[in-house]
Design an enzyme around this catalytic site. Structure first.
Site, short mmCIF file in Angstrom:
data_model
loop_
_atom_site.label_atom_id
_atom_site.label_comp_id
_atom_site.label_asym_id
_atom_site.label_seq_id
_atom_site.Cartn_x
_atom_site.Cartn_y
_atom_site.Cartn_z
N ASN A 140 -3.73 1.72 -5.09
CA ASN A 140 -3.60 1.04 -3.80
C ASN A 140 -4.71 1.51 -2.87
O ASN A 140 -4.97 2.71 -2.77
CB ASN A 140 -2.25 1.36 -3.14
CG ASN A 140 -1.11 0.57 -3.72
OD1 ASN A 140 -1.29 -0.45 -4.37
ND2 ASN A 140 0.11 1.05 -3.50
N ARG A 169 0.89 -2.58 -9.60
CA ARG A 169 0.20 -1.51 -10.33
C ARG A 169 0.92 -1.19 -11.64
O ARG A 169 0.28 -0.98 -12.67
CB ARG A 169 0.07 -0.25 -9.47
CG ARG A 169 -0.92 -0.42 -8.32
CD ARG A 169 -0.97 0.80 -7.43
NE ARG A 169 0.37 1.07 -6.89
CZ ARG A 169 0.88 2.27 -6.71
NH1 ARG A 169 0.19 3.35 -7.00
NH2 ARG A 169 2.09 2.41 -6.21
#
Length: 92
Positions: free
Chosen positions: A36, A18
């Site tokens: 997520n 990320r």
């Protein structure tokens, strides 16, 4: 302007994926987020010019990664839509 939603399958949680996605998106001037999901995928939402969103998508899909992408990406499922006005780029 376009909105890209990409569902990234593979080993992409807990490896800096990320953070890496956020860095690439900001370099491209995109807004959105990388999140997520409970099933192990990462959802990437990016808004901006279509060409820049397509570049980010290529970075996500690229095998092997020439951009230093962490983790192992097996599949990326992309969807396109009209932008909704995201601001900044966040990791969730």
């Amino acid at each position: 302007m376009e909105r890209l939603t990409a569902f990234v399958h593979g080993e992409v949680q807990g490896v800096g994926f990320r953070w890496w996605t956020r860095a690439r998106a900001l370099e491209l001037g995109l807004t959105g987020h990388a999140t997520n999901l409970r099933d192990g995928r990462v959802q990437v939402v990016a808004e901006g010019p279509r060409a820049d969103c397509e570049t980010l998508l290529r970075y996500l899909e690229e095998q092997p990664s020439t951009q230093g992408r962490p983790g192992i990406v097996r599949t990326v499922v992309a969807q396109w839509a009209a932008p909704r006005g995201e601001s900044g780029f966040r990791e969730r």
